[in-house]
Design an enzyme around this catalytic site. Structure first.
Site, PDB file in Angstrom:
ATOM      1  N   GLY A  32      -7.664  26.932   2.809  1.00  0.00           N
ATOM      2  CA  GLY A  32      -8.784  27.358   3.647  1.00  0.00           C
ATOM      3  C   GLY A  32     -10.110  26.803   3.127  1.00  0.00           C
ATOM      4  O   GLY A  32     -10.165  25.665   2.638  1.00  0.00           O
ATOM      5  N   GLU A  71      -2.524  -2.419  -2.841  1.00  0.00           N
ATOM      6  CA  GLU A  71      -1.238  -3.140  -2.965  1.00  0.00           C
ATOM      7  C   GLU A  71      -0.531  -3.283  -1.612  1.00  0.00           C
ATOM      8  O   GLU A  71       0.687  -3.173  -1.520  1.00  0.00           O
ATOM      9  CB  GLU A  71      -0.364  -2.505  -4.043  1.00  0.00           C
ATOM     10  CG  GLU A  71      -1.115  -2.507  -5.376  1.00  0.00           C
ATOM     11  CD  GLU A  71      -0.275  -2.320  -6.602  1.00  0.00           C
ATOM     12  OE1 GLU A  71       0.870  -2.755  -6.619  1.00  0.00           O
ATOM     13  OE2 GLU A  71      -0.799  -1.719  -7.555  1.00  0.00           O
TER      14      GLU A  71
HETATM   15  C1  LIG Z   1      -9.506   1.540  -5.621  1.00  0.00           C
HETATM   16  C2  LIG Z   1      -8.946   0.191  -5.307  1.00  0.00           C
HETATM   17  C3  LIG Z   1      -8.305  -0.542  -6.307  1.00  0.00           C
HETATM   18  C4  LIG Z   1      -7.821  -1.835  -6.027  1.00  0.00           C
HETATM   19  N1  LIG Z   1      -7.249  -2.585  -7.053  1.00  0.00           N
HETATM   20  C5  LIG Z   1      -6.912  -3.887  -6.802  1.00  0.00           C
HETATM   21  C6  LIG Z   1      -6.448  -4.745  -7.870  1.00  0.00           C
HETATM   22  O1  LIG Z   1      -6.308  -4.323  -9.021  1.00  0.00           O
HETATM   23  N2  LIG Z   1      -6.185  -6.037  -7.592  1.00  0.00           N
HETATM   24  C7  LIG Z   1      -6.337  -6.565  -6.329  1.00  0.00           C
HETATM   25  O2  LIG Z   1      -6.084  -7.752  -6.155  1.00  0.00           O
HETATM   26  N3  LIG Z   1      -6.748  -5.767  -5.300  1.00  0.00           N
HETATM   27  C8  LIG Z   1      -7.047  -4.464  -5.514  1.00  0.00           C
HETATM   28  N4  LIG Z   1      -7.492  -3.660  -4.479  1.00  0.00           N
HETATM   29  C9  LIG Z   1      -7.657  -4.253  -3.161  1.00  0.00           C
HETATM   30  C10 LIG Z   1      -6.611  -3.815  -2.142  1.00  0.00           C
HETATM   31  O3  LIG Z   1      -5.355  -4.350  -2.461  1.00  0.00           O
HETATM   32  C11 LIG Z   1      -7.143  -4.272  -0.778  1.00  0.00           C
HETATM   33  O4  LIG Z   1      -8.257  -3.435  -0.472  1.00  0.00           O
HETATM   34  C12 LIG Z   1      -6.090  -4.167   0.312  1.00  0.00           C
HETATM   35  O5  LIG Z   1      -5.081  -5.123   0.121  1.00  0.00           O
HETATM   36  C13 LIG Z   1      -6.695  -4.369   1.709  1.00  0.00           C
HETATM   37  O6  LIG Z   1      -7.492  -5.515   1.762  1.00  0.00           O
HETATM   38  P1  LIG Z   1      -8.996  -5.429   2.342  1.00  0.00           P
HETATM   39  O7  LIG Z   1      -9.678  -4.314   1.652  1.00  0.00           O
HETATM   40  O8  LIG Z   1      -9.578  -6.765   2.272  1.00  0.00           O
HETATM   41  O9  LIG Z   1      -8.795  -4.994   3.850  1.00  0.00           O
HETATM   42  P2  LIG Z   1      -8.519  -5.988   5.077  1.00  0.00           P
HETATM   43  O10 LIG Z   1      -7.425  -6.924   4.736  1.00  0.00           O
HETATM   44  O11 LIG Z   1      -9.800  -6.563   5.538  1.00  0.00           O
HETATM   45  O12 LIG Z   1      -7.983  -4.954   6.156  1.00  0.00           O
HETATM   46  C14 LIG Z   1      -8.838  -4.119   6.945  1.00  0.00           C
HETATM   47  C15 LIG Z   1      -7.962  -3.377   7.924  1.00  0.00           C
HETATM   48  O13 LIG Z   1      -7.345  -4.296   8.825  1.00  0.00           O
HETATM   49  C16 LIG Z   1      -5.926  -4.149   8.784  1.00  0.00           C
HETATM   50  N5  LIG Z   1      -5.310  -5.451   8.968  1.00  0.00           N
HETATM   51  C17 LIG Z   1      -5.592  -6.635   8.344  1.00  0.00           C
HETATM   52  N6  LIG Z   1      -4.785  -7.603   8.783  1.00  0.00           N
HETATM   53  C18 LIG Z   1      -3.956  -7.046   9.704  1.00  0.00           C
HETATM   54  C19 LIG Z   1      -2.894  -7.535  10.521  1.00  0.00           C
HETATM   55  N7  LIG Z   1      -2.505  -8.805  10.483  1.00  0.00           N
HETATM   56  N8  LIG Z   1      -2.286  -6.662  11.347  1.00  0.00           N
HETATM   57  C20 LIG Z   1      -2.665  -5.370  11.416  1.00  0.00           C
HETATM   58  N9  LIG Z   1      -3.662  -4.834  10.668  1.00  0.00           N
HETATM   59  C21 LIG Z   1      -4.296  -5.667   9.823  1.00  0.00           C
HETATM   60  C22 LIG Z   1      -5.637  -3.571   7.393  1.00  0.00           C
HETATM   61  O14 LIG Z   1      -4.374  -2.936   7.367  1.00  0.00           O
HETATM   62  C23 LIG Z   1      -6.806  -2.613   7.241  1.00  0.00           C
HETATM   63  O15 LIG Z   1      -6.532  -1.433   7.963  1.00  0.00           O
HETATM   64  C24 LIG Z   1      -7.932  -2.358  -4.723  1.00  0.00           C
HETATM   65  C25 LIG Z   1      -8.536  -1.604  -3.710  1.00  0.00           C
HETATM   66  C26 LIG Z   1      -9.040  -0.362  -3.994  1.00  0.00           C
HETATM   67  C27 LIG Z   1      -9.737   0.404  -2.886  1.00  0.00           C
END
Ligand SMILES: Cc1cc2nc3c(=O)[nH]c(=O)nc-3n(C[C@H](O)[C@H](O)[C@H](O)COP(=O)(O)OP(=O)(O)OC[C@H]3O[C@@H](n4cnc5c(N)ncnc54)[C@H](O)[C@@H]3O)c2cc1C
Length: 350
Positions: free
Chosen positions: A310, A334
Site C-alpha cells: 500500500g 544485456e
Molecule cells: C545501468 C546500466 C548498465 C549497463 N551496463 C552496460 C555494460 O556494462 N556494457 C555495455 O556494453 N552496455 C551496458 N548497458 C547498456 C545496455 O546494454 C543498453 O542500454 C541496451 O542494450 C539498450 O540499448 P540502448 O540503450 O541504446 O537502447 P536502444 O537500442 O536505442 O533501444 C531503445 C528502444 O528501442 C527498442 N528497439 C531497438 N531496436 C529495436 C528493434 N529492431 N525492434 C524492436 N525494438 C527495438 C529497444 O528494445 C528499446 O526499447 C547498461 C545499461 C544500463 C542502463
C-alpha cells in the site's frame, strides 16, 4: 533428469545466502540512499572467491560450474541488485572474455587479479548511438607502429569508474561513459582473433543474459519475502491482509512465477556450461527466454510487492520501493526485452 543441486552447488548457494544476509542486506539501504559503491563488500566477495567461481583453478578460479555462479548472483541480488550486477558484470562481462578468448600469456597476466576481485574489468559494447543495434558501433582500433590506436565513445558501462550517471536504480553499482582519443594499446593485447570481436561480444552476452536472469530471480524472491512478511503483519478490516484472497492470489502468482524463472535459469545455466565454446541454437534460445521471462517476472513481482505494501510501499522506509526502482533495468541491460523476443522469433525460423 535430476533437478536437485549438487552438494557443491548447494554449498555455494548457502555461503552466498549467509553472506548476503549478514553483510549485504544491512548495508543495502545506505548504499542505495547515498549512491555508494560497496568497496568493502566487493573486497569480501573477492575473499570468498565469488569472482573466480566458474573459472579454472590454474588461474585462481574455483573450478565450479556456471549454475554455481548463477546461484551466487541470485542470493547476492536478493539483498542488493546493485551489488549483484557488480559481481555479474565483473565475472560474465569482464573476466569471461579473457578466459574464453585470451592467450595463455594474457590469462596468466590478468586473470589472477580479476578472479580474486582485486580488479574489476568492464565490457564496453554500447555506444551513445548504438545499443540494441550493436553492429552500428563506431569505435575503431587502427594498428599503427605496433600499437592499436582506439578512438570512440562508450555509454552506460558497468564497473569502469570515471564520470558518473544519476540513475533510477542500481545505486550501489558503478555505471559510466567512456571516451577514447588516440588511446594506445599494445598490439599483443588484442583479445581473440582479429576481426572476431563482434562474434566474441555475442558469445559473451549469452552467459551474461543467463546471469541477469539469475539476478532478476533474486529480486523477485526478495519481493516475495518482503510481501509475505508484510501481509501477515498488516491488519485491515480486523484481520491480517494475508487473509484476503486477493492478496493470497498475488503472493501465489509471485511464488509460482519466481520458481518458474528459477527453473529456467537452472536449465539455461546447465546447458550453457556444457556447451561453453560452441554456442548452439538451443543455448541461445534458453538464454534469451530465461532473461526475458525472469526480468519481466521481477518487474511484475516488484509491482505487486509495492501494491501489497500500500502507501508504505511508496515510501523508502521499506525495501520494496528500492526493488521497484531496481528491476526496470533488468528488461534493458544485456539486450532489451524486445531484442530477446526478436532473437526467439529468429530462432523459431521467423
Ligand atoms: C545501468 C546500466 C548498465 C549497463 N551496463 C552496460 C555494460 O556494462 N556494457 C555495455 O556494453 N552496455 C551496458 N548497458 C547498456 C545496455 O546494454 C543498453 O542500454 C541496451 O542494450 C539498450 O540499448 P540502448 O540503450 O541504446 O537502447 P536502444 O537500442 O536505442 O533501444 C531503445 C528502444 O528501442 C527498442 N528497439 C531497438 N531496436 C529495436 C528493434 N529492431 N525492434 C524492436 N525494438 C527495438 C529497444 O528494445 C528499446 O526499447 C547498461 C545499461 C544500463 C542502463
Amino acid at each position: 533428469m535430476d533437478f536437485a543441486l549438487s552438494q557443491e552447488q548447494a554449498a555455494v548457494r548457502d555461503l552466498c545466502r549467509d553472506f548476503a544476509r549478514e553483510v549485504v542486506t544491512p548495508a543495502a539501504e545506505e548504499l542505495d540512499r547515498e549512491h555508494k559503491f560497496g568497496y568493502d563488500i566487493v573486497r569480501q566477495m573477492g575473499e570468498l572467491g565469488l569472482f573466480g567461481l566458474p573459472f579454472s583453478e590454474q588461474y585462481g578460479g574455483a573450478g565450479a560450474d556456471f549454475l554455481s555462479l548463477c546461484l551466487a548472483i541470485e542470493e547476492i541480488s536478493r539483498a542488493d541488485a546493485g551489488v549483484g550486477i557488480t559481481l555479474e558484470a565483473a565475472v560474465c562481462l569482464g573476466a569471461a572474455p579473457i578466459h574464453d578468448f585470451g592467450t595463455e600469456e594474457q590469462k596468466q597476466a590478468w586473470l589472477p587479479d580479476l578472479l580474486s576481485g582485486k580488479k574489476l574489468w568492464a565490457f564496453g559494447l554500447t555506444e551513445p548511438h548504438a545499443g540494441s543495434d550493436a553492429g552500428a558501433t563506431k569505435t575503431r582500433a587502427e594498428l599503427r607502429d605496433g600499437e592499436w590506436v582506439v578512438n570512440g565513445a562508450k555509454q552506460f558501462i558497468t564497473n569502469c569508474g570515471t564520470d558518473s550517471y544519476r540513475k533510477l536504480g542500481w545505486h550501489s553499482s558503478d555505471t559510466h561513459p567512456l571516451s577514447f582519443e588516440d588511446c594506445r594499446v599494445p598490439e599483443a593485447n588484442l583479445l581473440g582473433t582479429r576481426g572476431g570481436g563482434y562474434r566474441q561480444f555475442l558469445h559473451t552476452l549469452m552467459g551474461g543474459r543467463i546471469a541477469i536472469a539469475a539476478l532478476s530471480v533474486g529480486v523477485a524472491q526478495a519481493c516475495l519475502d518482503a510481501s509475505l512478511a508484510y501481509a501477515k503483519e498488516r491488519h485491515a478490516f480486523g484481520a491480517p491482509i494475508s487473509k484476503q484472497q486477493s492478496i493470497q492470489f498475488k503472493l501465489a502468482d509471485m511464488a509460482m512465477e519466481t520458481e518458474l524463472a528459477r527453473t529456467m535459469v537452472h536449465k539455461a545455466a546447465t546447458a550453457y556450461h556444457h556447451g561453453t565454446g560452441e554456442t548452439s541454437d538451443e543455448v541461445r534460445m534458453l538464454a534469451a527466454m530465461s532473461k526475458l521471462y525472469a526480468s519481466e517476472t521481477s518487474k511484475r513481482a516488484a509491482d505487486q510487492a509495492v501494491q501489497i505494501h500500500g502507501g508504505y510501499g511508496f515510501m523508502e522506509d521499506y525495501p520494496v520501493a528500492r526493488y521497484w526502482r531496481d528491476v526496470k533495468v533488468n528488461e534493458i541491460g544485456e539486450g532489451t526485452s524486445e531484442v530477446q523476443r526478436m532473437l526467439i522469433a529468429r530462432l523459431l525460423g521467423l
